[in-house]
Design an enzyme around this catalytic site. Sequence first.
Site, short mmCIF file in Angstrom:
data_model
loop_
_atom_site.label_atom_id
_atom_site.label_comp_id
_atom_site.label_asym_id
_atom_site.label_seq_id
_atom_site.Cartn_x
_atom_site.Cartn_y
_atom_site.Cartn_z
N ASP A 200 65.68 32.32 -7.39
CA ASP A 200 66.67 32.85 -6.58
C ASP A 200 66.82 32.64 -5.18
OD1 ASP A 200 67.50 36.20 -5.70
OD2 ASP A 200 68.89 34.54 -5.73
N SER B 259 81.92 24.91 4.10
CA SER B 259 82.76 23.98 3.38
C SER B 259 83.96 23.77 4.32
CB SER B 259 82.84 24.59 2.04
OG SER B 259 83.85 23.78 1.23
#
Length: 331
Positions: free
Chosen positions: A34, A198
């Site tokens: 994770d 992004s």
Amino acid sequence: DRGSVQNLPKSYDVEYLMPVSLGTPAQQLNLDLDTGSSDFWVFSTLLKESMINGQTLYDPNTSTTSDKMEGYTWKITYGDESYSSGDVYIDTVTIGDLTVSTQAVEAAKVVSEEFTADSDNDGLVGLGFGIINTVQPYKQKTFFEKAMPGLDSPVFTADLKAGAPGRYNFGYIDDDAYLGNITYVPVDSSDGFWRWVSPGFQVGSTGSFNSTRIHGIADTGTTLLLLPDGVCEAFYSQIASAEYEPSQGGYTFECDDSTVPDFYFGTDNGQMIRIPGSYMSYSKTDTSSQRCFGGMQSDSGVGFTIWGDVALKAAFVVFDQGNEQLGWAEK
Ligand SMILES: O[C@H]1CN[C@@H](c2nc(-c3ccc(C(F)(F)F)cc3)no2)C1
């Protein structure tokens, strides 16, 4: 030094598990890597019977190399409100032939019902940044941080696949595992996550690119792709049968809807990663209906975008801790 281990998706790619050896003689557990947390914890013999449901248990008392860290404890809560807590041991840990001889292994004494119910999952290997490790009185390093000094290169890579085995590599980049070039973007690790920006997104191969900066984290432990409401609306507006159904927990659409477009997200200087529309039908909403729960959902409950497995399984991802950057490539 380097390591390589296969990861296996559970049904619907809800999580990806990998075999890990702990202690001497080796005890093999199947753990969930994770990148959105930083505790290495395992189901253990310290747990009450009622909290165990088929999981493999780490037994520190039968390991000749374990040492209890007296007075050290941990307690962690995950995004879905599940939690676990316990004591801490130092022991040897091997993942894909890569060994850390003095890893802080967090042995669970308590786990929430969600973990008890997930019988295949024997614990988590948190590969976020160590500053968010929950061990008290002194936080502990992640497996990667312990291994990093001895690695050929200070990176690990995630190659998750849709409904098929993939691979985590440590210390090197397998140039046969991706297509074209790897595009690197800077990471802000100040809150312990692999946080990056992004430049925007595109819906469908013929859609226009939407230049909007999306701040989010790369999180192998989150199943879905959680994006800002505006992005979800732009995507689901292109699907004929899509509905926002709060009673179902979010966006759903007819599983056989042929209008589900691909979704592209920008990384840097013009590169985009394409998520096939097929990755967006996550699971049947219930046995009777033919409606599917969307793989993309709103991030409004979280506060930032989470690039979970639905996005990560479309790419070859380099977690470059040495240079605090993320690398993205098509595959
Ligand atoms: O907290 C954020 C960090 N990464 C995300 C994450 N969530 C889990 C998780 C795994 C298994 C379970 C359970 F088995 F169902 F209980 C629950 C949560 N693992 O990583 C969210």
